[in-house]
Design a protein around this motif. Structure first.
Motif, short mmCIF file in Angstrom:
data_model
loop_
_atom_site.label_atom_id
_atom_site.label_comp_id
_atom_site.label_asym_id
_atom_site.label_seq_id
_atom_site.Cartn_x
_atom_site.Cartn_y
_atom_site.Cartn_z
N SER A 162 0.86 -1.18 0.00
CA SER A 162 0.00 0.00 0.00
C SER A 162 0.90 1.23 0.00
CB SER A 162 -0.94 -0.03 1.20
OG SER A 162 -1.78 1.11 1.20
N SER A 163 0.54 2.25 0.77
CA SER A 163 1.30 3.49 0.77
C SER A 163 0.98 4.29 2.02
CB SER A 163 0.94 4.33 -0.47
OG SER A 163 1.48 5.63 -0.37
N GLY A 164 1.95 5.07 2.47
CA GLY A 164 1.68 6.01 3.55
C GLY A 164 0.60 7.01 3.18
N LYS A 180 -4.87 2.27 -3.33
CA LYS A 180 -4.17 1.64 -2.22
C LYS A 180 -5.09 1.46 -1.01
CE LYS A 180 -0.15 1.01 -4.07
NZ LYS A 180 0.29 -0.37 -4.36
N GLY A 181 -6.04 2.39 -0.82
CA GLY A 181 -7.03 2.19 0.22
C GLY A 181 -7.85 0.94 -0.03
N LEU A 186 -9.05 -5.02 0.83
CA LEU A 186 -8.91 -6.34 0.24
C LEU A 186 -8.05 -7.25 1.11
CD1 LEU A 186 -9.20 -8.39 -2.08
CD2 LEU A 186 -7.24 -7.26 -3.20
N THR A 187 -6.99 -6.70 1.69
CA THR A 187 -6.11 -7.49 2.55
C THR A 187 -6.88 -8.11 3.70
OG1 THR A 187 -4.13 -6.20 2.00
CG2 THR A 187 -4.14 -7.34 4.12
N ARG A 188 -7.75 -7.34 4.34
CA ARG A 188 -8.50 -7.88 5.47
C ARG A 188 -9.46 -8.97 5.03
NH1 ARG A 188 -8.37 -2.32 6.72
NH2 ARG A 188 -10.53 -1.95 6.08
N TYR A 189 -10.08 -8.80 3.86
CA TYR A 189 -10.98 -9.83 3.36
C TYR A 189 -10.22 -11.10 3.00
CZ TYR A 189 -15.32 -7.25 3.46
OH TYR A 189 -16.45 -6.61 3.88
N LEU A 190 -9.04 -10.94 2.39
CA LEU A 190 -8.23 -12.11 2.09
C LEU A 190 -7.83 -12.84 3.37
CD1 LEU A 190 -5.89 -10.70 -0.72
CD2 LEU A 190 -7.53 -12.58 -0.98
N ALA A 191 -7.44 -12.08 4.38
CA ALA A 191 -7.06 -12.71 5.65
C ALA A 191 -8.21 -13.51 6.24
CB ALA A 191 -6.59 -11.64 6.63
#
Length: 271
Positions: A162-164, A180-181, A186-191
């Motif tokens: 992602s990005s700062g 990136k938001g 998406l990361t949380r859903y994949l997890a």
């Protein structure tokens, strides 16, 4: 196959085959630094590149000089048309390479790193720029990950870049930061969905780094470089090696319990 409750990458010291990590955009910048840091840690690396074959082969040679194996595969991520078919073919190429070169069926980790920067205000952002950022940073990550899920071992890892800029706002990066938001969601859903397979999924958000990203502005513009350093708690701009080392740490056996998190590596920008 690693058990579901063991989301740690095997290492050569365990007597196991060296872990194989797939990195998108590994021929330059942050991706190159990630590949070299992971190789130094004991991983073999498969990475993609878009067009610079000679540059990619230099990275392969650098990884091999560290005593690890590497393979560079050309892949166009930012083209929206025919994306799923292209990624299915890429997955087949990876599957064949794993069988022939490593005598394994799956990778141990996926790092979704490839990307570009577009600097334009909301008023000036074109539909073409928006679509390119969307295809490369969000749609491409979604469907490439989908295509590679059968090749990712149970107990493996996914790390999305992602990005700062999703935490702090700088004019001119609205479209880029919006993609990136989406990656962070998406990361949380994949997890959540991959948890039953023991796969940990996290987001790494770099701050401003001295690379050719965005035309190399942070690296090559002394005034911008000084400004970023003045707004960073550690008093300097980040280097590619800073991010490579963080990736190696997050994919190490010691970080197996870190999951569904956004980790920012910015030296403390805008705090």
């Amino acid at each position: 196959m690693t058990s579901l409750d063991s989301n740690t990458l095997p290492t050569p010291s365990d007597g196991a085959t060296a872990p194989v990590v797939l990195i998108t955009g590994g021929s330059r910048g942050l991706g190159r630094s990630m590949a070299l840091a992971l190789a130094a840690q004991g991983s073999d690396v498969v990475f993609t590149y878009r067009s610079q074959q000679a540059q990619a082969q230099e990275v392969v040679q650098q990884i091999e000089a560290l005593g690890r194996r590497a393979l560079a595969i050309e892949l166009e991520l930012g083209q929206g048309q025919g994306m799923t078919a292209r990624f299915a073919a890429f997955a087949d190429t990876v599957r064949e390479a794993l069988a022939q070169r490593w005598q394994v069926a799956q990778i141990d980790a996926l790092v979704n790193n490839a990307g570009i920067g577009v600097h334009a205000s909301v008023a000036d952002t074109t539909e073409e720029q928006f679509d390119l950022l969307f295809n490369l940073h969000l749609k491409g990550v979604f469907f490439l990950t989908q295509a590679l899920l059968p090749l990712l071992r149970d107990g493996g890892r996914i790390l999305n870049l992602s990005s700062g800029l999703t935490r702090f706002a700088l004019p001119g990066y609205a479209a880029y930061a919006s993609m990136k938001g989406g990656i962070e969601v998406l990361t949380r859903y994949l997890a959540k969905e991959l948890g039953p397979r023991g796969i940990a999924v996290n987001t790494l958000a770099p701050g401003a780094i001295e690379t050719d990203f965005g035309g190399g502005a942070v690296r090559d513009n002394p005034e911008l470089n000084r400004f970023v350093a003045s707004q960073t708690a550690l008093g300097r701009v980040g280097l590619p090696e800073d991010i490579g080392q963080v990736v190696a740490a997050l994919l190490s056996p010691a970080s197996g319990w870190v999951n569904a998190q956004r980790i920012e590596a910015s030296g403390g920008m805008f705090i």
